[in-house]
Design a protein around this motif. Structure first.
Motif, PDB file in Angstrom:
ATOM      1  N   TRP A 183       0.852  -1.180   0.000  1.00 29.84           N
ATOM      2  CA  TRP A 183       0.000   0.000   0.000  1.00 29.84           C
ATOM      3  C   TRP A 183       0.892   1.236   0.000  1.00 29.84           C
ATOM      4  N   LYS A 184       0.535   2.239  -0.788  1.00 30.37           N
ATOM      5  CA  LYS A 184       1.330   3.473  -0.856  1.00 30.37           C
ATOM      6  C   LYS A 184       0.502   4.641  -0.321  1.00 30.37           C
ATOM      7  N   ARG A 185       1.145   5.434   0.535  1.00 29.83           N
ATOM      8  CA  ARG A 185       0.462   6.623   1.055  1.00 29.83           C
ATOM      9  C   ARG A 185       0.415   7.670  -0.043  1.00 29.83           C
ATOM     10  N   TYR A 186      -0.778   8.204  -0.290  1.00 28.86           N
ATOM     11  CA  TYR A 186      -0.920   9.232  -1.326  1.00 28.86           C
ATOM     12  C   TYR A 186      -1.293  10.598  -0.753  1.00 28.86           C
ATOM     13  N   LYS A 187      -1.665  10.614   0.523  1.00 25.15           N
ATOM     14  CA  LYS A 187      -2.035  11.890   1.131  1.00 25.15           C
ATOM     15  C   LYS A 187      -1.923  11.738   2.639  1.00 25.15           C
ATOM     16  N   VAL A 188      -1.623  12.860   3.319  1.00 21.87           N
ATOM     17  CA  VAL A 188      -1.582  12.858   4.782  1.00 21.87           C
ATOM     18  C   VAL A 188      -2.103  14.203   5.276  1.00 21.87           C
ATOM     19  N   LYS A 189      -2.819  14.176   6.393  1.00 24.98           N
ATOM     20  CA  LYS A 189      -3.339  15.401   7.005  1.00 24.98           C
ATOM     21  C   LYS A 189      -2.819  15.502   8.433  1.00 24.98           C
ATOM     22  N   ASN A 190      -2.356  16.669   8.804  1.00 24.49           N
ATOM     23  CA  ASN A 190      -1.957  17.001  10.173  1.00 24.49           C
ATOM     24  C   ASN A 190      -0.582  16.488  10.578  1.00 24.49           C
ATOM     25  N   GLU A 191       0.197  15.970   9.654  1.00 21.20           N
ATOM     26  CA  GLU A 191       1.501  15.430  10.036  1.00 21.20           C
ATOM     27  C   GLU A 191       2.468  16.528  10.478  1.00 21.20           C
ATOM     28  N   GLU A 192       2.449  17.650   9.805  1.00 24.15           N
ATOM     29  CA  GLU A 192       3.337  18.742  10.216  1.00 24.15           C
ATOM     30  C   GLU A 192       3.001  19.204  11.635  1.00 24.15           C
ATOM     31  N   THR A 220       5.315   3.513   2.379  1.00 21.85           N
ATOM     32  CA  THR A 220       4.574   2.317   1.985  1.00 21.85           C
ATOM     33  C   THR A 220       4.347   1.422   3.196  1.00 21.85           C
ATOM     34  N   VAL A 221       3.325   0.606   3.093  1.00 22.03           N
ATOM     35  CA  VAL A 221       3.028  -0.431   4.066  1.00 22.03           C
ATOM     36  C   VAL A 221       2.844  -1.724   3.274  1.00 22.03           C
ATOM     37  N   THR A 222       3.583  -2.760   3.658  1.00 18.56           N
ATOM     38  CA  THR A 222       3.437  -4.070   3.032  1.00 18.56           C
ATOM     39  C   THR A 222       2.909  -5.035   4.085  1.00 18.56           C
ATOM     40  N   ILE A 223       1.816  -5.707   3.763  1.00 15.66           N
ATOM     41  CA  ILE A 223       1.194  -6.642   4.691  1.00 15.66           C
ATOM     42  C   ILE A 223       1.385  -8.041   4.127  1.00 15.66           C
ATOM     43  N   GLY A 283       0.241 -15.828  11.636  1.00 13.21           N
ATOM     44  CA  GLY A 283      -0.358 -14.498  11.720  1.00 13.21           C
ATOM     45  C   GLY A 283      -0.011 -13.629  10.534  1.00 13.21           C
ATOM     46  N   PHE A 284       0.338 -12.375  10.826  1.00 10.42           N
ATOM     47  CA  PHE A 284       0.629 -11.395   9.786  1.00 10.42           C
ATOM     48  C   PHE A 284       1.820 -10.538  10.188  1.00 10.42           C
ATOM     49  N   ARG A 285       2.501 -10.021   9.173  1.00  3.64           N
ATOM     50  CA  ARG A 285       3.602  -9.076   9.390  1.00  3.64           C
ATOM     51  C   ARG A 285       3.289  -7.848   8.561  1.00  3.64           C
ATOM     52  N   GLU A 286       3.531  -6.690   9.153  1.00  4.95           N
ATOM     53  CA  GLU A 286       3.333  -5.440   8.440  1.00  4.95           C
ATOM     54  C   GLU A 286       4.646  -4.667   8.467  1.00  4.95           C
ATOM     55  N   ILE A 287       5.083  -4.251   7.296  1.00  9.22           N
ATOM     56  CA  ILE A 287       6.347  -3.521   7.162  1.00  9.22           C
ATOM     57  C   ILE A 287       6.029  -2.108   6.692  1.00  9.22           C
ATOM     58  N   TYR A 288       6.287  -1.146   7.557  1.00  8.77           N
ATOM     59  CA  TYR A 288       6.100   0.264   7.256  1.00  8.77           C
ATOM     60  C   TYR A 288       7.462   0.804   6.831  1.00  8.77           C
ATOM     61  N   GLU A 289       7.520   1.444   5.675  1.00 11.11           N
ATOM     62  CA  GLU A 289       8.776   2.027   5.197  1.00 11.11           C
ATOM     63  C   GLU A 289       8.574   3.487   4.861  1.00 11.11           C
ATOM     64  N   ARG A 290       9.512   4.280   5.340  1.00  9.98           N
ATOM     65  CA  ARG A 290       9.543   5.703   5.008  1.00  9.98           C
ATOM     66  C   ARG A 290      10.999   6.017   4.720  1.00  9.98           C
ATOM     67  N   GLY A 291      11.291   6.228   3.438  1.00  8.59           N
ATOM     68  CA  GLY A 291      12.690   6.384   3.065  1.00  8.59           C
ATOM     69  C   GLY A 291      13.449   5.140   3.478  1.00  8.59           C
ATOM     70  N   ILE A 328       8.687  -2.804  11.667  1.00  4.46           N
ATOM     71  CA  ILE A 328       8.133  -4.122  11.363  1.00  4.46           C
ATOM     72  C   ILE A 328       7.262  -4.572  12.530  1.00  4.46           C
ATOM     73  N   SER A 329       5.995  -4.776  12.227  1.00  6.96           N
ATOM     74  CA  SER A 329       5.032  -5.234  13.227  1.00  6.96           C
ATOM     75  C   SER A 329       4.670  -6.677  12.918  1.00  6.96           C
ATOM     76  N   THR A 330       4.691  -7.524  13.933  1.00  5.54           N
ATOM     77  CA  THR A 330       4.333  -8.929  13.778  1.00  5.54           C
ATOM     78  C   THR A 330       3.150  -9.207  14.691  1.00  5.54           C
ATOM     79  N   ILE A 331       2.074  -9.731  14.092  1.00  4.94           N
ATOM     80  CA  ILE A 331       0.839  -9.973  14.807  1.00  4.94           C
ATOM     81  C   ILE A 331       0.531 -11.449  14.701  1.00  4.94           C
TER      82      ILE A 331
END
Length: 151
Positions: free
Chosen positions: A27-36, A57-60, A66-74, A79-82
Motif C-alpha cells: 500500500w502506498k500513502r498518497y495523502k496525509v493530514k496534520n503530520e506537520e 509504503t506499508v506491506t502486509i 499471523g501477519f507481518r506489516e512492514i512500514y517504510e519511510r525512506g 516491522i510489526s508482527t501480529i
C-alpha cells in the motif's frame, strides 16, 4: 525521527482468511493530514522538513501464525508482527516493543511509547484503500494517512 507502527490488530482465526487475505500486499500513502502539526507538537518541526517528501509504503504479509506489516519511510522500517497470542513492533534502531492482548483493537492498537499515548486504527474503504487514524494523547493531535493498494 517520528515513525509509527502500522498493523492489523484484528483477532486472528486460522479458519478465517478471506477478509484478511484481501488486505495483503503493498500500500502506498498518497495523502496525509496534520503530520506537520504532529512534528510541531512533538517539538521536532525541523525533522518534518527532512521526511515530508519521502515515499511511505506499508506491506502486509501472511506468515505461518499471523501477519507481518512492514512500514517504510525512506530508509527507515518499522516491522510489526501480529500472531494469535502476541504483537511485537521493531522500530529500526529505536528497539522493539511488545504489546499484550488488551492493547489490540479492531483493525488497530492502543499503546504508550516513550511516554506518549497512541491509538491507531485502519478504516478500510473497499479492497484497495484505507485511512489510518493515528491519534496522539487522546485526540490532542490526530494524523490521517491515506493509502491505496499497489499490489
Amino acid at each position: 525521527m517520528l515513525l509509527s507502527p502500522r498493523f492489523f490488530g484484528k483477532k486472528i482465526d486460522k479458519k478465517e482468511g478471506g477478509e484478511m487475505d484481501d488486505k495483503l500486499g503493498t500500500w502506498k500513502r498518497y495523502k496525509v493530514k496534520n503530520e506537520e502539526q504532529l512534528y510541531k507538537f512533538m517539538g521536532q518541526p525541523e525533522a518534518y522538513a527532512m521526511v515530508k517528501d519521502l515515499k511511505v509504503t506499508v506491506t502486509i504479509e501472511k506468515i505461518e501464525d499471523g501477519f507481518r506489516e512492514i512500514y517504510e519511510r525512506g530508509p527507515t522500517q518499522v516491522i510489526s508482527t501480529i500472531t494469535t497470542g502476541s504483537i511485537s513492533i521493531k522500530m529500526g534502531e529505536n528497539g522493539a516493543i511488545k504489546l499484550d492482548e488488551s492493547e489490540r483493537l479492531e483493525n488497530g492498537i492502543k499503546f504508550t511509547h516513550n511516554g506518549i499515548k497512541r491509538k491507531q486504527q485502519k478504516e478500510f474503504k473497499g479492497k484497495d484503500e484505507f485511512i489510518l487514524h493515528d491519534d496522539y494523547e487522546d485526540g490532542k493531535i490526530v494524523v490521517l494517512h491515506y493509502f491505496k493498494k499497489l499490489s
